[in-house]
Design a protein around this motif. Structure first.
Motif, PDB file in Angstrom:
ATOM      1  N   ALA A   1       0.828  -1.208   0.000  1.00  0.00           N
ATOM      2  CA  ALA A   1       0.000   0.000   0.000  1.00  0.00           C
ATOM      3  C   ALA A   1       0.861   1.256   0.000  1.00  0.00           C
ATOM      4  CB  ALA A   1      -0.926  -0.012   1.214  1.00  0.00           C
ATOM      5  N   LEU A   2       1.947   1.239   0.775  1.00  0.00           N
ATOM      6  CA  LEU A   2       2.852   2.387   0.802  1.00  0.00           C
ATOM      7  C   LEU A   2       3.573   2.545  -0.536  1.00  0.00           C
ATOM      8  CD1 LEU A   2       4.447   1.998   4.354  1.00  0.00           C
ATOM      9  CD2 LEU A   2       2.904   3.812   3.603  1.00  0.00           C
ATOM     10  N   ALA A   3       3.984   1.419  -1.115  1.00  0.00           N
ATOM     11  CA  ALA A   3       4.683   1.468  -2.408  1.00  0.00           C
ATOM     12  C   ALA A   3       3.800   2.069  -3.488  1.00  0.00           C
ATOM     13  CB  ALA A   3       5.137   0.067  -2.815  1.00  0.00           C
ATOM     14  N   ALA A   4       2.510   1.776  -3.421  1.00  0.00           N
ATOM     15  CA  ALA A   4       1.581   2.284  -4.429  1.00  0.00           C
ATOM     16  C   ALA A   4       1.455   3.806  -4.364  1.00  0.00           C
ATOM     17  CB  ALA A   4       0.215   1.638  -4.251  1.00  0.00           C
ATOM     18  N   LYS A   5       1.793   4.403  -3.229  1.00  0.00           N
ATOM     19  CA  LYS A   5       1.677   5.847  -3.059  1.00  0.00           C
ATOM     20  C   LYS A   5       2.970   6.595  -3.373  1.00  0.00           C
ATOM     21  CE  LYS A   5      -1.824   5.380   0.579  1.00  0.00           C
ATOM     22  NZ  LYS A   5      -2.152   5.658   1.998  1.00  0.00           N
ATOM     23  N   VAL A   6       4.075   5.833  -3.541  1.00  0.00           N
ATOM     24  CA  VAL A   6       5.369   6.467  -3.805  1.00  0.00           C
ATOM     25  C   VAL A   6       5.519   6.715  -5.301  1.00  0.00           C
ATOM     26  CG1 VAL A   6       7.872   6.208  -3.656  1.00  0.00           C
ATOM     27  CG2 VAL A   6       6.424   5.370  -1.805  1.00  0.00           C
ATOM     28  N   PRO A   7       5.793   7.958  -5.705  1.00  0.00           N
ATOM     29  CA  PRO A   7       5.975   8.256  -7.132  1.00  0.00           C
ATOM     30  C   PRO A   7       7.065   7.389  -7.752  1.00  0.00           C
ATOM     31  CG  PRO A   7       5.835  10.279  -5.849  1.00  0.00           C
ATOM     32  CD  PRO A   7       5.937   9.159  -4.859  1.00  0.00           C
ATOM     33  N   LEU A   8       6.798   6.885  -8.946  1.00  0.00           N
ATOM     34  CA  LEU A   8       7.728   6.085  -9.746  1.00  0.00           C
ATOM     35  C   LEU A   8       7.928   4.668  -9.222  1.00  0.00           C
ATOM     36  CD1 LEU A   8      10.525   8.726 -10.448  1.00  0.00           C
ATOM     37  CD2 LEU A   8       8.520   8.201 -11.842  1.00  0.00           C
ATOM     38  N   LEU A   9       7.365   4.358  -8.063  1.00  0.00           N
ATOM     39  CA  LEU A   9       7.490   3.009  -7.514  1.00  0.00           C
ATOM     40  C   LEU A   9       6.205   2.248  -7.787  1.00  0.00           C
ATOM     41  CD1 LEU A   9       9.558   1.311  -5.944  1.00  0.00           C
ATOM     42  CD2 LEU A   9       8.393   1.982  -3.840  1.00  0.00           C
ATOM     43  N   LYS A  10       6.335   1.008  -8.226  1.00  0.00           N
ATOM     44  CA  LYS A  10       5.180   0.205  -8.578  1.00  0.00           C
ATOM     45  C   LYS A  10       5.085  -1.024  -7.693  1.00  0.00           C
ATOM     46  CE  LYS A  10       5.450   1.585 -13.461  1.00  0.00           C
ATOM     47  NZ  LYS A  10       5.555   1.085 -14.862  1.00  0.00           N
ATOM     48  N   VAL A  11       3.878  -1.566  -7.594  1.00  0.00           N
ATOM     49  CA  VAL A  11       3.676  -2.787  -6.829  1.00  0.00           C
ATOM     50  C   VAL A  11       4.532  -3.907  -7.408  1.00  0.00           C
ATOM     51  CG1 VAL A  11       2.003  -4.554  -6.163  1.00  0.00           C
ATOM     52  CG2 VAL A  11       1.355  -2.134  -6.103  1.00  0.00           C
ATOM     53  N   ALA A  12       4.726  -3.889  -8.730  1.00  0.00           N
ATOM     54  CA  ALA A  12       5.556  -4.910  -9.380  1.00  0.00           C
ATOM     55  C   ALA A  12       6.983  -4.877  -8.845  1.00  0.00           C
ATOM     56  CB  ALA A  12       5.560  -4.705 -10.888  1.00  0.00           C
ATOM     57  N   ASP A  13       7.462  -3.683  -8.441  1.00  0.00           N
ATOM     58  CA  ASP A  13       8.810  -3.576  -7.877  1.00  0.00           C
ATOM     59  C   ASP A  13       8.892  -4.339  -6.553  1.00  0.00           C
ATOM     60  OD1 ASP A  13       9.687  -1.919  -9.969  1.00  0.00           O
ATOM     61  OD2 ASP A  13       8.869  -0.150  -8.973  1.00  0.00           O
ATOM     62  N   ILE A  14       7.842  -4.219  -5.750  1.00  0.00           N
ATOM     63  CA  ILE A  14       7.801  -4.946  -4.479  1.00  0.00           C
ATOM     64  C   ILE A  14       7.763  -6.443  -4.732  1.00  0.00           C
ATOM     65  CG2 ILE A  14       6.498  -5.312  -2.351  1.00  0.00           C
ATOM     66  CD1 ILE A  14       7.821  -2.597  -2.534  1.00  0.00           C
ATOM     67  N   GLU A  15       6.980  -6.862  -5.713  1.00  0.00           N
ATOM     68  CA  GLU A  15       6.869  -8.290  -6.030  1.00  0.00           C
ATOM     69  C   GLU A  15       8.209  -8.843  -6.510  1.00  0.00           C
ATOM     70  OE1 GLU A  15       3.707  -8.204  -8.830  1.00  0.00           O
ATOM     71  OE2 GLU A  15       2.130  -8.257  -7.304  1.00  0.00           O
ATOM     72  N   LYS A  16       8.938  -8.057  -7.302  1.00  0.00           N
ATOM     73  CA  LYS A  16      10.255  -8.497  -7.754  1.00  0.00           C
ATOM     74  C   LYS A  16      11.227  -8.593  -6.579  1.00  0.00           C
ATOM     75  CE  LYS A  16       9.897  -6.526 -12.418  1.00  0.00           C
ATOM     76  NZ  LYS A  16      10.401  -5.470 -13.342  1.00  0.00           N
ATOM     77  N   THR A  17      11.125  -7.627  -5.671  1.00  0.00           N
ATOM     78  CA  THR A  17      11.981  -7.647  -4.487  1.00  0.00           C
ATOM     79  C   THR A  17      11.674  -8.870  -3.626  1.00  0.00           C
ATOM     80  OG1 THR A  17      12.083  -5.227  -4.463  1.00  0.00           O
ATOM     81  CG2 THR A  17      12.686  -6.368  -2.428  1.00  0.00           C
ATOM     82  N   GLU A  18      10.389  -9.196  -3.499  1.00  0.00           N
ATOM     83  CA  GLU A  18       9.998 -10.372  -2.732  1.00  0.00           C
ATOM     84  C   GLU A  18      10.576 -11.644  -3.343  1.00  0.00           C
ATOM     85  OE1 GLU A  18       5.711  -9.539  -0.686  1.00  0.00           O
ATOM     86  OE2 GLU A  18       5.714  -9.829  -2.850  1.00  0.00           O
ATOM     87  N   ALA A  19      10.482 -11.738  -4.664  1.00  0.00           N
ATOM     88  CA  ALA A  19      11.002 -12.920  -5.356  1.00  0.00           C
ATOM     89  C   ALA A  19      12.514 -13.026  -5.168  1.00  0.00           C
ATOM     90  CB  ALA A  19      10.647 -12.856  -6.841  1.00  0.00           C
ATOM     91  N   TRP A  20      13.199 -11.867  -5.255  1.00  0.00           N
ATOM     92  CA  TRP A  20      14.644 -11.863  -5.061  1.00  0.00           C
ATOM     93  C   TRP A  20      14.988 -12.265  -3.635  1.00  0.00           C
ATOM     94  CZ3 TRP A  20      18.106  -9.543  -1.822  1.00  0.00           C
ATOM     95  CH2 TRP A  20      19.455  -9.600  -2.200  1.00  0.00           C
ATOM     96  N   PHE A  21      14.256 -11.729  -2.662  1.00  0.00           N
ATOM     97  CA  PHE A  21      14.561 -12.011  -1.266  1.00  0.00           C
ATOM     98  C   PHE A  21      14.282 -13.473  -0.930  1.00  0.00           C
ATOM     99  CE2 PHE A  21      14.297 -11.854   3.337  1.00  0.00           C
ATOM    100  CZ  PHE A  21      15.310 -10.962   3.658  1.00  0.00           C
ATOM    101  N   ALA A  22      13.229 -14.044  -1.538  1.00  0.00           N
ATOM    102  CA  ALA A  22      12.928 -15.451  -1.305  1.00  0.00           C
ATOM    103  C   ALA A  22      14.079 -16.340  -1.761  1.00  0.00           C
ATOM    104  CB  ALA A  22      11.639 -15.831  -2.033  1.00  0.00           C
ATOM    105  N   LYS A  23      14.776 -15.902  -2.805  1.00  0.00           N
ATOM    106  CA  LYS A  23      15.877 -16.689  -3.366  1.00  0.00           C
ATOM    107  C   LYS A  23      17.214 -16.395  -2.704  1.00  0.00           C
ATOM    108  CE  LYS A  23      17.900 -17.966  -7.844  1.00  0.00           C
ATOM    109  NZ  LYS A  23      17.865 -17.719  -9.314  1.00  0.00           N
ATOM    110  N   HIS A  24      17.451 -15.133  -2.357  1.00  0.00           N
ATOM    111  CA  HIS A  24      18.772 -14.725  -1.870  1.00  0.00           C
ATOM    112  C   HIS A  24      18.753 -14.124  -0.462  1.00  0.00           C
ATOM    113  CE1 HIS A  24      20.242 -15.307  -5.965  1.00  0.00           C
ATOM    114  NE2 HIS A  24      19.267 -14.529  -6.399  1.00  0.00           N
ATOM    115  N   GLY A  25      17.638 -14.239   0.241  1.00  0.00           N
ATOM    116  CA  GLY A  25      17.495 -13.571   1.528  1.00  0.00           C
ATOM    117  C   GLY A  25      18.528 -13.958   2.566  1.00  0.00           C
ATOM    118  N   THR A  26      18.864 -15.244   2.639  1.00  0.00           N
ATOM    119  CA  THR A  26      19.835 -15.673   3.654  1.00  0.00           C
ATOM    120  C   THR A  26      21.209 -15.060   3.398  1.00  0.00           C
ATOM    121  OG1 THR A  26      20.222 -17.693   2.365  1.00  0.00           O
ATOM    122  CG2 THR A  26      18.647 -17.837   4.184  1.00  0.00           C
TER     123      THR A  26
END
Length: 223
Positions: free
Chosen positions: A90-115
């Motif tokens: 919800a916060l990402a959706a309110k930030v200019p130039l930031l998209k929900v897709a960016d959060i989803e990509k970050t989640e996917a990256w963190f799921a793979k490389h978080g440790t």
């Protein structure tokens, strides 16, 4: 290359260590995790120097500074967990130039490389604090988070405490080089942010131009 001048330690940090000893150094490091501008590159070697001068026990300094890092990281993990994915999106959706897709990509990256990110992130200025937030948002298993944070922090803190311990009166040399390292990291991060903004703005303008062009070419419906 000549190292830049070492940043001076705030007087209250010096007073904290003088009054509390090793626990004071640990408290200062915990606060550094929560407020990254505090100079850990000064706190750690200065604590090592104090241990070398007999003002603190070396093992106590190593244990307390690592504990301080873990406590500070755990506090930020808790903030991330309270924030949660829904609020983050919800916060990402309110930030200019930031998209929900960016959060989803970050989640996917963190799921793979978080440790790896949590472990090695403890050795990167500023990011060693920030990496705890996505770990909390994604609810990384707490034992895993604590284990990686403790190990990474023990290595990072131990290197600079021991450097200050061995260098003695020349401990400020460590602070100078780490300060330079911090500036390089922040510079790279700033360039990355600027590049992201430029690419996103250009893409947004192209999309608007494409939509405007399509609207002008549309022919009116004949009756």
């Amino acid at each position: 290359m000549v190292a830049s001048a070492a940043p001076a330690a705030p007087s209250w940090i010096t007073g904290l260590m003088d009054a509390m000893g090793a626990p004071g150094a640990g408290l200062a490091i915990a606060l550094e995790n929560l407020f990254p501008p505090l100079p850990s590159e000064v706190i750690l070697p200065m604590a090592g120097f104090a241990a070398g001068a007999g003002k603190m026990d070396l093992w106590a300094v190593l244990v307390w500074t690592t504990l301080g890092s873990v406590v500070g990281a755990l506090a930020l993990y808790g903030i991330g967990a309270l924030l949660g994915r829904d609020r983050t999106v919800a916060l990402a959706a309110k930030v200019p130039l930031l998209k929900v897709a960016d959060i989803e990509k970050t989640e996917a990256w963190f799921a793979k490389h978080g440790t790896k990110a949590v472990f090695f992130g403890r050795m990167v200025p500023v990011f060693r604090s920030l990496i705890s937030l996505p770990a909390g948002v994604e609810r990384m298993p707490l034992p895993v988070f604590l284990g990686l944070t403790t190990l990474g922090s023990a290595i990072w803190n131990g290197l600079f405490v021991m450097a200050g311990y061995l260098l003695g009166d020349n401990w400020e040399q460590v602070a100078s080089y780490v300060s330079l390292y911090s500036k390089v990291v922040l510079g790279v991060a700033a360039v990355a942010v600027v590049a992201f903004v430029v690419v996103r703005v250009r893409k947004s303008r192209k999309e608007k131009a494409r939509r405007g062009s399509g609207h002008e070419e549309k022919q009116p419906t004949r009756r």
